[in-house]
Design a protein around this motif. Structure first.
Motif, PDB file in Angstrom:
ATOM      1  N   LEU A   1       0.816  -1.216   0.000  1.00 52.69           N
ATOM      2  CA  LEU A   1       0.000   0.000   0.000  1.00 52.69           C
ATOM      3  C   LEU A   1       0.850   1.266   0.000  1.00 52.69           C
ATOM      4  O   LEU A   1       0.416   2.318  -0.478  1.00 52.69           O
ATOM      5  CB  LEU A   1      -0.930   0.006   1.223  1.00 52.69           C
ATOM      6  CG  LEU A   1      -2.085  -1.009   1.195  1.00 52.69           C
ATOM      7  CD1 LEU A   1      -2.820  -1.025   2.532  1.00 52.69           C
ATOM      8  CD2 LEU A   1      -3.051  -0.678   0.072  1.00 52.69           C
ATOM      9  N   VAL A   2       2.062   1.180   0.553  1.00 51.70           N
ATOM     10  CA  VAL A   2       2.923   2.373   0.607  1.00 51.70           C
ATOM     11  C   VAL A   2       4.082   2.285  -0.377  1.00 51.70           C
ATOM     12  O   VAL A   2       5.009   3.114  -0.334  1.00 51.70           O
ATOM     13  CB  VAL A   2       3.454   2.603   2.046  1.00 51.70           C
ATOM     14  CG1 VAL A   2       2.309   2.892   2.991  1.00 51.70           C
ATOM     15  CG2 VAL A   2       4.278   1.420   2.536  1.00 51.70           C
TER      16      VAL A   2
ATOM     17  N   LEU B   1       2.626   9.486  15.806  1.00 54.24           N
ATOM     18  CA  LEU B   1       3.581  10.323  16.539  1.00 54.24           C
ATOM     19  C   LEU B   1       3.286  10.342  18.030  1.00 54.24           C
ATOM     20  O   LEU B   1       3.982  11.014  18.792  1.00 54.24           O
ATOM     21  CB  LEU B   1       3.556  11.760  16.000  1.00 54.24           C
ATOM     22  CG  LEU B   1       3.903  11.941  14.525  1.00 54.24           C
ATOM     23  CD1 LEU B   1       3.888  13.420  14.167  1.00 54.24           C
ATOM     24  CD2 LEU B   1       5.251  11.318  14.188  1.00 54.24           C
ATOM     25  N   ALA B   2       2.250   9.611  18.459  1.00 51.57           N
ATOM     26  CA  ALA B   2       1.838   9.571  19.880  1.00 51.57           C
ATOM     27  C   ALA B   2       1.483  10.951  20.395  1.00 51.57           C
ATOM     28  O   ALA B   2       1.934  11.391  21.448  1.00 51.57           O
ATOM     29  CB  ALA B   2       2.910   8.931  20.749  1.00 51.57           C
TER      30      ALA B   2
ATOM     31  N   SER C   1       7.105  12.501   5.511  1.00 50.56           N
ATOM     32  CA  SER C   1       6.440  12.062   4.285  1.00 50.56           C
ATOM     33  C   SER C   1       6.180  10.563   4.329  1.00 50.56           C
ATOM     34  O   SER C   1       5.098  10.086   3.935  1.00 50.56           O
ATOM     35  CB  SER C   1       7.296  12.410   3.061  1.00 50.56           C
ATOM     36  OG  SER C   1       8.577  11.814   3.139  1.00 50.56           O
ATOM     37  N   VAL C   2       7.152   9.798   4.823  1.00 52.11           N
ATOM     38  CA  VAL C   2       6.998   8.339   4.923  1.00 52.11           C
ATOM     39  C   VAL C   2       6.005   7.983   6.019  1.00 52.11           C
ATOM     40  O   VAL C   2       5.128   7.123   5.842  1.00 52.11           O
ATOM     41  CB  VAL C   2       8.364   7.680   5.207  1.00 52.11           C
ATOM     42  CG1 VAL C   2       8.208   6.167   5.392  1.00 52.11           C
ATOM     43  CG2 VAL C   2       9.337   7.970   4.064  1.00 52.11           C
ATOM     44  N   ILE C   3       6.114   8.647   7.163  1.00 46.92           N
ATOM     45  CA  ILE C   3       5.206   8.359   8.284  1.00 46.92           C
ATOM     46  C   ILE C   3       3.765   8.667   7.886  1.00 46.92           C
ATOM     47  O   ILE C   3       2.840   7.912   8.209  1.00 46.92           O
ATOM     48  CB  ILE C   3       5.617   9.181   9.519  1.00 46.92           C
ATOM     49  CG1 ILE C   3       7.046   8.814   9.948  1.00 46.92           C
ATOM     50  CG2 ILE C   3       4.657   8.948  10.676  1.00 46.92           C
ATOM     51  CD1 ILE C   3       7.647   9.766  10.979  1.00 46.92           C
ATOM     52  N   THR C   4       3.568   9.754   7.159  1.00 45.74           N
ATOM     53  CA  THR C   4       2.215  10.117   6.728  1.00 45.74           C
ATOM     54  C   THR C   4       1.636   9.091   5.772  1.00 45.74           C
ATOM     55  O   THR C   4       0.441   8.757   5.851  1.00 45.74           O
ATOM     56  CB  THR C   4       2.229  11.505   6.064  1.00 45.74           C
ATOM     57  OG1 THR C   4       2.707  12.466   7.010  1.00 45.74           O
ATOM     58  CG2 THR C   4       0.837  11.918   5.610  1.00 45.74           C
TER      59      THR C   4
END
Length: 407
Positions: free
Chosen positions: A28-29, A67-68, A50-53
């Protein structure tokens, strides 16, 4: 529940909650299963938003979930015992929506001179990274500013609306720092409406920047880039004879846009926005703090470091970051730069230097360091990467940040 996990471990936690295999999520990513496995097991650092999003989008969760955020605001002498919930109540008070739902004011409206000072105190507190103080003061300041905007007429009404807009701007920026992007959006939206009704272009520009930061906080990087382009088009006709306040607001808008472009992996637009900001800074000629922007050549330089980090150019971020003298900037800007430098140094396995930078930043602005995801991620990563017990400075910092259980 996931406060003491790394971002990679949170990805694994939410992936299992969604019932997805590593193979499916990786697809998916646009990544390999091996890459995702390493990310979830902390063998690859997830340090680019950008990757985390993209992972948050695929998991159908918010960026803040990975990101807690938000983190708990500790009670202090500055904050008292009524913090974010009190500000939430103020922003969600239906009487703020329209004068039709408010009782007629019986008291005299607050004097504009007093209101001016109170708004200044909140914005100064934001730049000093005193979030508890700002959060405690904002409910009353917003209520007074709203009352003034409805009570005065003529030029006094315009000033009252401008002050209301700036108070909302302060609320949006503080709430963004505290990991409350939805509340920040409410504040920025109302602030932009008040700014437009004030007729003051520099205040409207300032609120454009607040909205841009809200989009950044929720991972809507492409929308933030488009907003900056649209807002710049609105502001450009007045650039010819613009004063330093206007130039500062215009320049910082592009700095926010450069961060958005970097997080969207758009190198060309990042460089275009940085050049536009630099041109505005050169027109001003020196570092300044017009309209609480801390804008000037040094702020442009630290955004060159921050965007390099977001684009994965870690060596550039580390080398350039250590050479920039930020002592003339407000605390918030200095510490935000320190976090970027610490991230870059840590990525180059210069952990002792990174820790020293982070500890110095904490001395200057404990609230800012505690509430920023980079601080928590760095410390958790250092603990996970240590065989046996972490060093006393790391363990003590972890306890202060609230990321590791301990007495």
């Amino acid at each position: 529940m996931t406060q003491n996990l790394t971002i990679g471990e949170r990805v694994a936690w939410y992936r299992r909650r969604r019932g997805l295999s590593q193979e499916v999520l990786a697809g998916l990513v646009g990544r390999t299963t091996d890459w995702l496995s390493k990310a979830e097991n902390n063998r690859i650092e997830l340090d680019r938003l950008s990757v985390i999003t993209s992972l948050a989008d695929a998991l159908d969760i918010s960026l803040g979930d990975l990101l807690a955020e938000p983190t708990l605001m500790e009670w202090s002498a500055d904050s008292g015992r009524r913090t974010v919930p009190a500000l939430r109540e103020t922003l969600m008070d239906y009487k703020q929506l329209t004068p039709l739902l408010s009782l007629a004011a019986e008291d005299e409206p607050p004097a504009l001179q007093d209101l001016r000072g109170n708004v200044r105190d909140v914005l100064d507190a934001y730049q000093a990274s005193r979030y508890g103080f700002a959060t405690r003061r904002l409910p009353l300041v917003l209520a007074d500013a709203l009352a003034a905007s409805r009570a005065y007429s003529g030029h006094e009404a315009e000033e009252a609306r401008a002050l209301l807009a700036l108070a909302y701007h302060g609320a949006a920026m503080v709430l963004g720092k505290l990991g409350e992007p939805e509340l920040a959006w409410i504040a920025a939206d109302r602030g932009l409406a008040a700014a437009q009704s004030s007729g003051r272009s520099e205040v409207t520009g300032s609120l454009f920047r607040a909205v841009t930061h809200c989009l950044l906080a929720t991972g809507r990087f492409t929308a933030a880039v488009q907003l900056v382009n649209d807002a710049a088009a609105v502001m450009q006709p007045e650039l010819g004879d613009a004063n330093n306040e206007y130039l500062s607001v215009y320049g910082t808008l592009f700095l926010a846009g450069a961060m958005a472009a970097a997080r969207a992996d758009d190198r060309a637009t990042t460089q275009t926005f940085l050049r536009e900001a630099d041109e505005a800074a050169q027109r001003i000629g020196a570092d300044a703090n017009h309209m609480w922007t801390a804008f000037g050549p040094t702020n442009v330089a630290i955004h060159c470091v921050a965007t390099a980090g977001e684009l994965g150019d870690i060596q550039i971020a580390a080398d350039l970051g250590l050479r920039i003298d930020t002592t003339a900037l407000p605390v918030e800007r200095r510490v935000r730069h320190s976090l970027e430098v610490a991230r870059a140094l840590s990525s180059w396995n210069r952990t002792d230097e990174a820790l020293a930078v982070l500890l110095e930043a904490e001395q200057a602005a404990p609230e800012q360091v505690r509430h920023h995801y980079l601080s928590r991620e760095l410390v958790i990563g250092w603990i996970r990467g240590t065989r046996g017990r972490p060093s006393h400075p790391v363990a003590d910092l972890a306890r202060r940040l609230g990321v590791v259980a301990g007495s």
